[in-house]
Design a protein around this motif. Structure first.
Motif, PDB file in Angstrom:
ATOM      1  N   VAL A  83       0.725  48.874   3.336  1.00 46.77           N
ATOM      2  CA  VAL A  83      -0.548  48.923   3.382  1.00 46.77           C
ATOM      3  C   VAL A  83      -1.026  50.471   4.026  1.00 46.77           C
ATOM      4  CG1 VAL A  83      -2.492  48.143   4.525  1.00 46.77           C
ATOM      5  CG2 VAL A  83      -0.857  46.481   3.979  1.00 46.77           C
ATOM      6  N   VAL A  84      -0.526  51.120   4.833  1.00 45.82           N
ATOM      7  CA  VAL A  84      -1.224  52.355   5.015  1.00 45.82           C
ATOM      8  C   VAL A  84      -0.844  53.521   4.021  1.00 45.82           C
ATOM      9  CG1 VAL A  84      -0.939  54.229   6.464  1.00 45.82           C
ATOM     10  CG2 VAL A  84      -0.961  51.940   7.659  1.00 45.82           C
ATOM     11  N   ILE A  85       0.313  53.342   3.614  1.00 44.28           N
ATOM     12  CA  ILE A  85       0.770  54.473   2.447  1.00 44.28           C
ATOM     13  C   ILE A  85       0.190  54.181   1.267  1.00 44.28           C
ATOM     14  CG2 ILE A  85       2.762  55.150   1.302  1.00 44.28           C
ATOM     15  CD1 ILE A  85       4.650  54.971   3.495  1.00 44.28           C
ATOM     16  N   GLN A  86      -0.035  52.838   0.525  1.00 44.53           N
ATOM     17  CA  GLN A  86      -0.517  52.669  -0.552  1.00 44.53           C
ATOM     18  C   GLN A  86      -1.828  52.634  -0.559  1.00 44.53           C
ATOM     19  OE1 GLN A  86       1.097  49.459  -2.631  1.00 44.53           O
ATOM     20  NE2 GLN A  86       3.319  49.787  -2.315  1.00 44.53           N
ATOM     21  N   GLN A  87      -2.602  52.037   0.226  1.00 44.41           N
ATOM     22  CA  GLN A  87      -4.094  51.995   0.220  1.00 44.41           C
ATOM     23  C   GLN A  87      -4.843  52.678   1.286  1.00 44.41           C
ATOM     24  OE1 GLN A  87      -4.913  50.084  -2.211  1.00 44.41           O
ATOM     25  NE2 GLN A  87      -3.058  49.331  -2.797  1.00 44.41           N
ATOM     26  N   ALA A  88      -4.404  52.762   2.485  1.00 41.86           N
ATOM     27  CA  ALA A  88      -5.323  53.496   3.555  1.00 41.86           C
ATOM     28  C   ALA A  88      -5.533  54.563   3.441  1.00 41.86           C
ATOM     29  CB  ALA A  88      -4.679  52.753   5.063  1.00 41.86           C
ATOM     30  N   SER A  89      -4.326  55.500   3.397  1.00 43.91           N
ATOM     31  CA  SER A  89      -4.323  56.622   3.473  1.00 43.91           C
ATOM     32  C   SER A  89      -5.168  57.356   2.258  1.00 43.91           C
ATOM     33  CB  SER A  89      -2.767  57.358   3.175  1.00 43.91           C
ATOM     34  OG  SER A  89      -2.150  56.811   4.505  1.00 43.91           O
ATOM     35  N   PRO A  90      -4.859  57.165   1.091  1.00 44.42           N
ATOM     36  CA  PRO A  90      -5.644  57.768   0.042  1.00 44.42           C
ATOM     37  C   PRO A  90      -7.191  57.513  -0.003  1.00 44.42           C
ATOM     38  CG  PRO A  90      -3.863  56.581  -0.922  1.00 44.42           C
ATOM     39  CD  PRO A  90      -3.819  56.132   0.473  1.00 44.42           C
ATOM     40  N   MET A  91      -7.573  56.161   0.474  1.00 50.27           N
ATOM     41  CA  MET A  91      -8.998  55.906   0.729  1.00 50.27           C
ATOM     42  C   MET A  91      -9.448  56.348   1.659  1.00 50.27           C
ATOM     43  SD  MET A  91      -9.736  53.897  -2.073  1.00 50.27           S
ATOM     44  CE  MET A  91     -11.512  53.588  -1.676  1.00 50.27           C
ATOM     45  N   ILE A  92      -8.886  56.833   2.824  1.00 56.94           N
ATOM     46  CA  ILE A  92      -9.561  57.234   3.820  1.00 56.94           C
ATOM     47  C   ILE A  92      -9.738  58.976   3.693  1.00 56.94           C
ATOM     48  CG2 ILE A  92      -9.067  58.357   6.392  1.00 56.94           C
ATOM     49  CD1 ILE A  92      -7.596  55.493   6.814  1.00 56.94           C
ATOM     50  N   VAL A  93      -8.633  59.490   2.899  1.00 58.81           N
ATOM     51  CA  VAL A  93      -8.891  60.756   2.734  1.00 58.81           C
ATOM     52  C   VAL A  93      -9.998  61.035   1.577  1.00 58.81           C
ATOM     53  CG1 VAL A  93      -7.758  62.540   1.230  1.00 58.81           C
ATOM     54  CG2 VAL A  93      -6.462  61.501   3.027  1.00 58.81           C
ATOM     55  N   VAL A 154       0.335  59.803  10.622  1.00 58.22           N
ATOM     56  CA  VAL A 154      -0.599  59.428  11.699  1.00 58.22           C
ATOM     57  C   VAL A 154      -0.790  58.072  11.642  1.00 58.22           C
ATOM     58  CG1 VAL A 154      -2.824  59.882  13.156  1.00 58.22           C
ATOM     59  CG2 VAL A 154      -1.662  61.798  11.932  1.00 58.22           C
ATOM     60  N   GLY A 155      -1.149  57.526  10.695  1.00 57.99           N
ATOM     61  CA  GLY A 155      -1.283  56.009  10.633  1.00 57.99           C
ATOM     62  C   GLY A 155      -0.224  55.032  10.794  1.00 57.99           C
ATOM     63  N   VAL A 156       0.892  55.707  10.538  1.00 58.02           N
ATOM     64  CA  VAL A 156       2.283  55.044  10.656  1.00 58.02           C
ATOM     65  C   VAL A 156       2.569  54.973  11.965  1.00 58.02           C
ATOM     66  CG1 VAL A 156       4.704  54.973  10.072  1.00 58.02           C
ATOM     67  CG2 VAL A 156       3.001  54.855   8.300  1.00 58.02           C
ATOM     68  N   ALA A 180      13.825  48.269   4.215  1.00 60.30           N
ATOM     69  CA  ALA A 180      14.486  47.619   3.280  1.00 60.30           C
ATOM     70  C   ALA A 180      13.296  46.939   2.168  1.00 60.30           C
ATOM     71  CB  ALA A 180      14.738  46.077   4.358  1.00 60.30           C
ATOM     72  N   LEU A 181      12.249  47.066   2.527  1.00 59.04           N
ATOM     73  CA  LEU A 181      11.303  46.827   1.421  1.00 59.04           C
ATOM     74  C   LEU A 181      10.528  47.848   0.550  1.00 59.04           C
ATOM     75  CD1 LEU A 181       9.464  43.864   3.006  1.00 59.04           C
ATOM     76  CD2 LEU A 181      11.329  43.783   1.479  1.00 59.04           C
ATOM     77  N   ALA A 182      10.445  49.093   1.192  1.00 58.71           N
ATOM     78  CA  ALA A 182       9.710  50.329   0.664  1.00 58.71           C
ATOM     79  C   ALA A 182      10.500  50.963  -0.276  1.00 58.71           C
ATOM     80  CB  ALA A 182       9.283  51.221   1.844  1.00 58.71           C
ATOM     81  N   GLN A 183       9.950  51.498  -1.137  1.00 61.80           N
ATOM     82  CA  GLN A 183      10.629  52.420  -2.079  1.00 61.80           C
ATOM     83  C   GLN A 183       9.732  53.837  -2.575  1.00 61.80           C
ATOM     84  OE1 GLN A 183      11.037  50.173  -5.835  1.00 61.80           O
ATOM     85  NE2 GLN A 183       9.111  48.993  -5.514  1.00 61.80           N
ATOM     86  N   LEU A 184      10.560  54.828  -3.099  1.00 64.04           N
ATOM     87  CA  LEU A 184       9.682  55.914  -3.484  1.00 64.04           C
ATOM     88  C   LEU A 184       8.544  55.943  -4.172  1.00 64.04           C
ATOM     89  CD1 LEU A 184      12.874  58.533  -3.965  1.00 64.04           C
ATOM     90  CD2 LEU A 184      10.993  58.463  -2.103  1.00 64.04           C
ATOM     91  N   PRO A 185       8.403  54.919  -5.256  1.00 63.72           N
ATOM     92  CA  PRO A 185       7.250  54.941  -6.021  1.00 63.72           C
ATOM     93  C   PRO A 185       5.893  54.467  -5.196  1.00 63.72           C
ATOM     94  CG  PRO A 185       8.925  53.721  -7.136  1.00 63.72           C
ATOM     95  CD  PRO A 185       9.548  54.355  -5.841  1.00 63.72           C
ATOM     96  N   ASP A 186       6.324  53.745  -4.156  1.00 65.93           N
ATOM     97  CA  ASP A 186       5.052  53.474  -2.996  1.00 65.93           C
ATOM     98  C   ASP A 186       4.512  54.759  -2.428  1.00 65.93           C
ATOM     99  OD1 ASP A 186       5.621  50.776  -3.236  1.00 65.93           O
ATOM    100  OD2 ASP A 186       6.920  50.576  -1.700  1.00 65.93           O
ATOM    101  N   ILE A 187       5.205  55.885  -2.159  1.00 66.97           N
ATOM    102  CA  ILE A 187       4.659  57.325  -1.863  1.00 66.97           C
ATOM    103  C   ILE A 187       4.290  57.784  -2.997  1.00 66.97           C
ATOM    104  CG2 ILE A 187       5.421  59.090  -0.783  1.00 66.97           C
ATOM    105  CD1 ILE A 187       7.638  58.048   0.611  1.00 66.97           C
ATOM    106  N   TYR A 188       4.748  57.712  -4.007  1.00 64.95           N
ATOM    107  CA  TYR A 188       4.270  58.552  -5.184  1.00 64.95           C
ATOM    108  C   TYR A 188       2.873  57.836  -5.678  1.00 64.95           C
ATOM    109  CZ  TYR A 188       9.440  59.948  -5.908  1.00 64.95           C
ATOM    110  OH  TYR A 188      10.348  60.385  -5.908  1.00 64.95           O
ATOM    111  N   VAL A 189       2.878  56.564  -5.581  1.00 59.39           N
ATOM    112  CA  VAL A 189       1.433  56.117  -6.016  1.00 59.39           C
ATOM    113  C   VAL A 189       0.294  56.718  -5.023  1.00 59.39           C
ATOM    114  CG1 VAL A 189       1.616  54.098  -4.899  1.00 59.39           C
ATOM    115  CG2 VAL A 189       0.340  54.045  -7.120  1.00 59.39           C
ATOM    116  N   GLY A 190       0.812  56.723  -3.911  1.00 59.90           N
ATOM    117  CA  GLY A 190      -0.326  57.080  -2.681  1.00 59.90           C
ATOM    118  C   GLY A 190      -0.851  58.587  -2.872  1.00 59.90           C
TER     119      GLY A 190
END
Length: 254
Positions: A83-93, A154-156, A180-190
């Motif tokens: 949630v932090v990487i995909q949604q919160a970080s880009p929106m906060i910034v 910081v959020g994580v 186990a559940l995260a993958q690199l595209p999650d970081i890329y999309v953020g």
């Protein structure tokens, strides 16, 4: 939608295309870019970090409470971090860049416009878009990209701290569920969201600054309009990108 709103949207879109095309033209205003980058970074780093800590903590506490109810505490780390990487970080910034830096950019360009400085530049054969808008938009993009990494870390970290100390979570389970559940595209999309949101924030602020009405009072009005318009566009873009991402990129292990 009224015809005037359609015209405004079209002109704003045209300005965005012009800015993108002029990024690769010479001469590039490197000094202006550095000054704007430093200014935007200096006024957004501390507020961004201070906002990301409680946001990560609240997300972790809420997700941890829900996973405890379903007996899935081992997935708290994955849910919170994603949630932090995909949604919160880009929106906060994006919100801070548009609210703090975008309003300043809009006011600066608007003041130059009512003082007829931009008209004087055009008479001299200097493009106000290439001279003033392009370096400011690029500065917004660069700062948003870098701050997105800061907010993610910081959020994580805040979510990890509150989950382990306040909810009795185990550090190993928190980290293992994420891996186990995260993958690199999650970081890329953020990061891609941060780049796009920074570009949109810079273009909207510049467009409204280039078109003030009514003298000094009009400058204040366009500053308020730029912030509101940017917020609306960012939320709609975030919805569209998230929907496309979830359809295109399969979940890990899916």
């Amino acid at each position: 939608m009224p015809a005037s709103a359609l015209r405004e949207s079209g002109r704003m879109f045209a300005l965005g295309i012009s800015v993108f095309g002029m990024m690769f033209r010479r001469p590039f205003q490197f000094r202006e870019f550095v000054e704007q980058f430093w200014f935007i970074a200096s006024v957004t780093i501390l507020p961004t970090a201070l906002v990301s800590i409680p946001f990560g903590a609240v997300t972790s506490l809420q997700v941890g409470s829900l996973t405890q109810q379903f007996g899935a505490q081992s997935f708290t780390g994955a849910a919170s971090v994603l949630v932090v990487i995909q949604q919160a970080s880009p929106m906060i910034v994006a919100l801070l860049v548009s609210g703090v830096a975008g309003s300043t950019i809009c006011a600066d360009i608007g003041a130059r416009k009512i003082r007829e400085e931009l008209d004087a530049m055009e008479v001299l054969g200097v493009s106000p878009v290439q001279r003033l808008v392009v370096p400011r938009v690029l500065a917004c993009v660069a700062v948003a990209f870098l701050l997105n990494g800061l907010v993610s870390v910081v959020g994580v970290g805040g979510g990890y701290f509150f989950n382990v100390l306040m909810q009795g979570g185990t550090p190993g389970a928190y980290v293992a569920s994420f891996s186990a559940l995260a993958q690199l595209p999650d970081i890329y999309v953020g990061e891609a969201k941060a780049l796009l949101f920074g570009f949109v924030a810079g273009v909207v602020a510049s467009y409204r600054g280039l078109n003030p009405k009514g003298g000094p009072k009009g400058v204040g009005d366009v500053v308020n309009q730029s912030v509101v318009i940017t917020f609306l566009l960012l939320f709609m873009l975030n919805l569209a990108i998230t929907a496309i991402y979830l359809q295109v990129v399969p979940p890990k292990g899916g």
